[in-house]
Design a protein around this motif. Structure first.
Motif, PDB file in Angstrom:
ATOM      1  N   MET A  24       0.835  -1.200   0.000  1.00 57.09           N
ATOM      2  CA  MET A  24       0.000   0.000   0.000  1.00 57.09           C
ATOM      3  C   MET A  24       0.874   1.256   0.000  1.00 57.09           C
ATOM      4  N   ASP A  25       1.968   1.218   0.744  1.00 53.83           N
ATOM      5  CA  ASP A  25       2.899   2.346   0.747  1.00 53.83           C
ATOM      6  C   ASP A  25       3.471   2.562  -0.655  1.00 53.83           C
ATOM      7  N   LEU A  26       3.843   1.475  -1.311  1.00 51.32           N
ATOM      8  CA  LEU A  26       4.368   1.552  -2.676  1.00 51.32           C
ATOM      9  C   LEU A  26       3.341   2.168  -3.614  1.00 51.32           C
ATOM     10  N   ALA A  27       2.096   1.729  -3.513  1.00 48.01           N
ATOM     11  CA  ALA A  27       1.047   2.231  -4.397  1.00 48.01           C
ATOM     12  C   ALA A  27       0.791   3.722  -4.196  1.00 48.01           C
ATOM     13  N   GLY A  28       1.155   4.259  -3.051  1.00 54.56           N
ATOM     14  CA  GLY A  28       0.952   5.670  -2.772  1.00 54.56           C
ATOM     15  C   GLY A  28       2.037   6.577  -3.337  1.00 54.56           C
ATOM     16  N   LEU A  29       3.092   6.005  -3.858  1.00 59.55           N
ATOM     17  CA  LEU A  29       4.172   6.822  -4.415  1.00 59.55           C
ATOM     18  C   LEU A  29       3.754   7.401  -5.768  1.00 59.55           C
ATOM     19  N   PRO A  30       4.129   8.636  -6.061  1.00 59.89           N
ATOM     20  CA  PRO A  30       3.660   9.282  -7.299  1.00 59.89           C
ATOM     21  C   PRO A  30       4.202   8.639  -8.579  1.00 59.89           C
ATOM     22  N   PHE A  31       5.298   7.948  -8.512  1.00 61.43           N
ATOM     23  CA  PHE A  31       5.891   7.337  -9.701  1.00 61.43           C
ATOM     24  C   PHE A  31       5.570   5.851  -9.835  1.00 61.43           C
ATOM     25  N   PRO A  36       2.937   0.414 -19.059  1.00 59.97           N
ATOM     26  CA  PRO A  36       2.668   0.426 -17.616  1.00 59.97           C
ATOM     27  C   PRO A  36       1.413   1.230 -17.281  1.00 59.97           C
ATOM     28  N   GLN A  37       0.697   0.774 -16.270  1.00 60.73           N
ATOM     29  CA  GLN A  37      -0.503   1.455 -15.797  1.00 60.73           C
ATOM     30  C   GLN A  37      -0.194   2.118 -14.459  1.00 60.73           C
ATOM     31  N   PRO A  38      -0.821   3.262 -14.188  1.00 62.41           N
ATOM     32  CA  PRO A  38      -0.594   3.904 -12.882  1.00 62.41           C
ATOM     33  C   PRO A  38      -1.018   2.978 -11.741  1.00 62.41           C
ATOM     34  N   LEU A  39      -0.254   2.987 -10.686  1.00 62.72           N
ATOM     35  CA  LEU A  39      -0.557   2.186  -9.507  1.00 62.72           C
ATOM     36  C   LEU A  39      -0.957   3.146  -8.392  1.00 62.72           C
ATOM     37  N   THR A  40      -2.179   3.009  -7.909  1.00 64.45           N
ATOM     38  CA  THR A  40      -2.697   3.883  -6.862  1.00 64.45           C
ATOM     39  C   THR A  40      -3.145   3.030  -5.683  1.00 64.45           C
ATOM     40  N   PRO A  41      -3.368   3.656  -4.540  1.00 66.48           N
ATOM     41  CA  PRO A  41      -3.902   2.880  -3.420  1.00 66.48           C
ATOM     42  C   PRO A  41      -5.222   2.175  -3.767  1.00 66.48           C
ATOM     43  N   ASP A  42      -6.073   2.807  -4.558  1.00 65.97           N
ATOM     44  CA  ASP A  42      -7.341   2.179  -4.945  1.00 65.97           C
ATOM     45  C   ASP A  42      -7.126   0.955  -5.835  1.00 65.97           C
TER      46      ASP A  42
END
Length: 153
Positions: free
Chosen positions: A52-59, A70-76
């Motif tokens: 979850m911490d990783l998914a919160g990073l902007p890159f 690549p697709q954006p990875l977000t907390p959701d």
């Protein structure tokens, strides 16, 4: 029951799960063991805080085999992926346990893998994990298993 044989009637086989891709070997091994000693199967799906911490990073981005880029990875999206993985793991566990006529349960917990697994274990439990060791280093995993076996005595 012989004097030196452990009483397995109340023990559980706890299976630490983090990804649907590596579920078959630990669930198969746990099912065989639970069937042999008449124990309950307990699936524990661990939603790693670090992911979850990783998914919160902007890159952060995810690369999959079917996508061209690549697709954006977000907390959701990470929460959705974890929910899908948990459903796959629960289905695999329930299918095998039902087929083997073994009592089973399944839960999802958030946290770091070693602490989450430690918190889920009772004194008489057996632990089955995939080859990834769930965040335990090899020596740390062996120390944890030794301490659990000493509690059983």
């Amino acid at each position: 029951m012989a004097l030196n044989q452990p009483d397995h009637r109340s023990c559980r086989i706890v299976i630490g799960l983090k990804a649907a891709s590596d579920i078959d070997p630990p669930v198969d091994a746990a099912t065989v063991l639970a069937s042999a000693i008449k124990a309950e199967l307990v699936g524990l799906f661990i939603e790693e805080e670090a992911m979850m911490d990783l998914a919160g990073l902007p890159f952060a981005s995810a690369v999959s085999f079917g996508a061209s880029k690549p697709q954006p990875l977000t907390p959701d999206t990470m929460k959705q992926a974890m929910a899908r993985n948990a459903m796959i793991c629960q289905h695999a566990l329930s299918t095998r346990a039902t087929s083997a006529q073994i009592k089973w349960s399944f839960s999802r917990r958030q946290g770091s893998a070693p602490e989450t697994v430690r918190a889920a274990l009772n004194a008489g439990d057996y632990l089955v994990v995939s080859g990834q060791n769930h965040g335990f280093g090899s020596y740390e995993l062996m120390d944890e298993l030794r301490s659990r076996s000493e509690e059983r005595r």
